[in-house]
Design a protein around this motif. Structure first.
Motif, PDB file in Angstrom:
ATOM      1  N   GLN A 205      35.736  22.136 -59.040  1.00  0.00           N
ATOM      2  CA  GLN A 205      35.078  22.022 -57.735  1.00  0.00           C
ATOM      3  C   GLN A 205      34.333  20.696 -57.598  1.00  0.00           C
ATOM      4  O   GLN A 205      34.249  20.140 -56.500  1.00  0.00           O
ATOM      5  N   GLN A 206      33.829  20.166 -58.689  1.00  0.00           N
ATOM      6  CA  GLN A 206      33.236  18.828 -58.633  1.00  0.00           C
ATOM      7  C   GLN A 206      34.308  17.786 -58.327  1.00  0.00           C
ATOM      8  O   GLN A 206      34.079  16.864 -57.527  1.00  0.00           O
ATOM      9  N   ARG A 207      35.467  17.922 -58.924  1.00  0.00           N
ATOM     10  CA  ARG A 207      36.567  16.995 -58.647  1.00  0.00           C
ATOM     11  C   ARG A 207      37.004  17.098 -57.178  1.00  0.00           C
ATOM     12  O   ARG A 207      37.445  16.118 -56.582  1.00  0.00           O
ATOM     13  N   LEU A 208      36.918  18.293 -56.629  1.00  0.00           N
ATOM     14  CA  LEU A 208      37.279  18.506 -55.224  1.00  0.00           C
ATOM     15  C   LEU A 208      36.136  18.131 -54.277  1.00  0.00           C
ATOM     16  O   LEU A 208      36.250  18.332 -53.072  1.00  0.00           O
ATOM     17  N   GLU A 209      35.054  17.599 -54.873  1.00  0.00           N
ATOM     18  CA  GLU A 209      33.874  17.142 -54.112  1.00  0.00           C
ATOM     19  C   GLU A 209      33.227  18.285 -53.327  1.00  0.00           C
ATOM     20  O   GLU A 209      32.838  18.137 -52.168  1.00  0.00           O
ATOM     21  N   ASN A 210      33.114  19.417 -54.020  1.00  0.00           N
ATOM     22  CA  ASN A 210      32.428  20.589 -53.475  1.00  0.00           C
ATOM     23  C   ASN A 210      31.262  20.952 -54.394  1.00  0.00           C
ATOM     24  O   ASN A 210      31.291  21.985 -55.064  1.00  0.00           O
ATOM     25  N   PRO A 211      30.215  20.130 -54.464  1.00  0.00           N
ATOM     26  CA  PRO A 211      29.137  20.377 -55.429  1.00  0.00           C
ATOM     27  C   PRO A 211      28.411  21.700 -55.196  1.00  0.00           C
ATOM     28  O   PRO A 211      27.988  22.346 -56.160  1.00  0.00           O
ATOM     29  N   ALA A 212      28.250  22.108 -53.942  1.00  0.00           N
ATOM     30  CA  ALA A 212      27.560  23.370 -53.675  1.00  0.00           C
ATOM     31  C   ALA A 212      28.368  24.549 -54.215  1.00  0.00           C
ATOM     32  O   ALA A 212      27.815  25.478 -54.819  1.00  0.00           O
ATOM     33  N   LYS A 213      29.677  24.504 -54.007  1.00  0.00           N
ATOM     34  CA  LYS A 213      30.523  25.578 -54.530  1.00  0.00           C
ATOM     35  C   LYS A 213      30.544  25.540 -56.047  1.00  0.00           C
ATOM     36  O   LYS A 213      30.535  26.595 -56.701  1.00  0.00           O
ATOM     37  N   ALA A 214      30.544  24.336 -56.601  1.00  0.00           N
ATOM     38  CA  ALA A 214      30.495  24.205 -58.060  1.00  0.00           C
ATOM     39  C   ALA A 214      29.246  24.875 -58.612  1.00  0.00           C
ATOM     40  O   ALA A 214      29.302  25.626 -59.596  1.00  0.00           O
ATOM     41  N   ASP A 215      28.102  24.629 -57.983  1.00  0.00           N
ATOM     42  CA  ASP A 215      26.848  25.243 -58.443  1.00  0.00           C
ATOM     43  C   ASP A 215      26.893  26.758 -58.319  1.00  0.00           C
ATOM     44  O   ASP A 215      26.382  27.479 -59.191  1.00  0.00           O
ATOM     45  N   SER A 216      27.518  27.258 -57.250  1.00  0.00           N
ATOM     46  CA  SER A 216      27.573  28.714 -57.055  1.00  0.00           C
ATOM     47  C   SER A 216      28.407  29.395 -58.136  1.00  0.00           C
ATOM     48  O   SER A 216      28.186  30.558 -58.469  1.00  0.00           O
ATOM     49  N   ILE A 217      29.357  28.676 -58.694  1.00  0.00           N
ATOM     50  CA  ILE A 217      30.223  29.223 -59.734  1.00  0.00           C
ATOM     51  C   ILE A 217      29.439  29.536 -61.002  1.00  0.00           C
ATOM     52  O   ILE A 217      29.827  30.378 -61.810  1.00  0.00           O
ATOM     53  N   LEU A 218      28.301  28.872 -61.175  1.00  0.00           N
ATOM     54  CA  LEU A 218      27.503  29.024 -62.392  1.00  0.00           C
ATOM     55  C   LEU A 218      26.644  30.290 -62.408  1.00  0.00           C
ATOM     56  O   LEU A 218      25.915  30.518 -63.377  1.00  0.00           O
ATOM     57  N   ALA A 219      26.749  31.116 -61.390  1.00  0.00           N
ATOM     58  CA  ALA A 219      25.890  32.303 -61.283  1.00  0.00           C
ATOM     59  C   ALA A 219      25.923  33.210 -62.512  1.00  0.00           C
ATOM     60  O   ALA A 219      24.874  33.730 -62.926  1.00  0.00           O
ATOM     61  N   PRO A 220      27.084  33.440 -63.160  1.00  0.00           N
ATOM     62  CA  PRO A 220      27.087  34.349 -64.326  1.00  0.00           C
ATOM     63  C   PRO A 220      26.494  33.747 -65.593  1.00  0.00           C
ATOM     64  O   PRO A 220      26.365  34.454 -66.602  1.00  0.00           O
ATOM     65  N   ILE A 221      26.125  32.470 -65.569  1.00  0.00           N
ATOM     66  CA  ILE A 221      25.691  31.788 -66.784  1.00  0.00           C
ATOM     67  C   ILE A 221      24.202  32.011 -67.016  1.00  0.00           C
ATOM     68  O   ILE A 221      23.378  31.774 -66.138  1.00  0.00           O
TER      69      ILE A 221
END
Length: 311
Positions: A205-221
């Protein structure tokens, strides 16, 4: 004396593979070195006594019953651990002739196509494996190189989607890679599976230039979850969440899969944060390492060859 024993074993392997593939279109030649797409040549490392012992056991089982599926799989796996990827592919291809609907064979052959940078063939195998597992129950996949606790942390379905996602990522098909890693993360609840798939999902998602979505992916961590095997991915995910300083992650030395994974993740962290020069430097250092088939090495190599040149 030991070197002579290694050569004898490998020569026996070459004869076995040549015999088993004499009617096959899969080429095979005994490998003593590998040249990467960047022109770097590495000698195939001399295997340890433990690897040789396990290989001999798998070979003996296979020769006793060459039509047994598990014997085929483990003979191929133990062959690949010796760095003989072409021979392993030949073994799996021969197995596919016997078991054309067996996803495990496509999964393992696809992995070794990745090792050889034959990504289109890898994708074809993993897509076939993904098709064959539809509607089937997932199962634990035994480790060829067990962790310290001797607890397998991956599954057949998870490994198929993980490696499919990797092959897509290495060919910069980020949308498809994302879909595969989502399926990988959904394939099992063990935290090792969560951190490994989340790492790649975040980078995609960072490569796709979607930083907000990238951050949301980290929820289970979380920082207090137990990791058995994939500590490098867990550390990287905490870096992405801002809970681990970047300077604490880069270990001295490169050339093993764990350190290479961390270095590649850190390189991308610099890329996301605007320091492209630092990212390229870390990747250039990475492709000087000896672990030429580690996933971190492969990803850095592919980026240096294609991603940065397309910018």
């Amino acid at each position: 004396m030991r070197k002579a024993l290694v050569l004898l074993i490998l020569l026996n392997l070459a004869c076995t593979a040549e015999k088993s593939t004499e009617d096959s279109s899969v080429p095979f030649a005994l490998e003593d070195s590998f040249t990467t797409p960047l022109g770097k040549t590495y000698s195939i490392s001399e295997p340890s006594d433990a690897l040789l012992t396990k290989f001999e056991e798998a070979k003996a089982d296979f020769e006793t019953n060459p039509n047994d599926l598990e014997n085929i799989i483990w003979y191929g796996r133990r062959t690949a651990y010796l760095g003989q990827y072409r021979a392993a592919i030949a073994i799996y291809s021969d197995g596919i002739e016997l078991y054309p609907e067996e996803p495990k064979l496509y999964r393992h052959r696809g992995h070794r196509y990745i090792s050889l940078r034959e990504y289109d063939l890898a994708i074809a195998d993993f897509e076939k494996a993904a098709e064959l597992i539809q509607g089937t129950e997932n199962e634990i996949e035994p480790d060829g190189m067990p962790n310290a606790l001797n607890i397998p942390v991956s599954t057949l379905h998870g490994n198929i989607y993980y490696h499919l996602g990797l092959a897509y990522y290495l060919t910069h098909k980020y949308d498809k890679a994302y879909e595969a890693y989502i399926k990988c993360r959904e394939s099992g609840s063990r935290y090792d599976n969560i951190v490994s798939s989340t790492h790649w999902l975040y980078m995609i998602q960072q490569r796709l230039e979607n930083p907000a979505k990238a951050d949301s992916i980290l929820a289970p961590i979380t920082s207090d979850s137990t990791v058995i095997e994939n500590q490098s991915y867990a550390d990287l995910c905490l870096l992405y969440k801002g809970q681990t300083p970047v300077d604490s992650l880069l270990q001295e030395g490169i050339g093993n899969p764990s350190n290479d994974a961390v270095r590649y993740g850190v390189a991308n962290w610099y890329l996301y944060n605007g320091d492209t020069a630092k990212a390229i430097l870390l990747m250039e250092e990475l492709v000087e390492s000896k672990a030429f088939s580690s996933f971190g090495y492969l990803a850095a190599e592919s980026d240096l060859m294609y991603y940065f040149k397309s910018k």
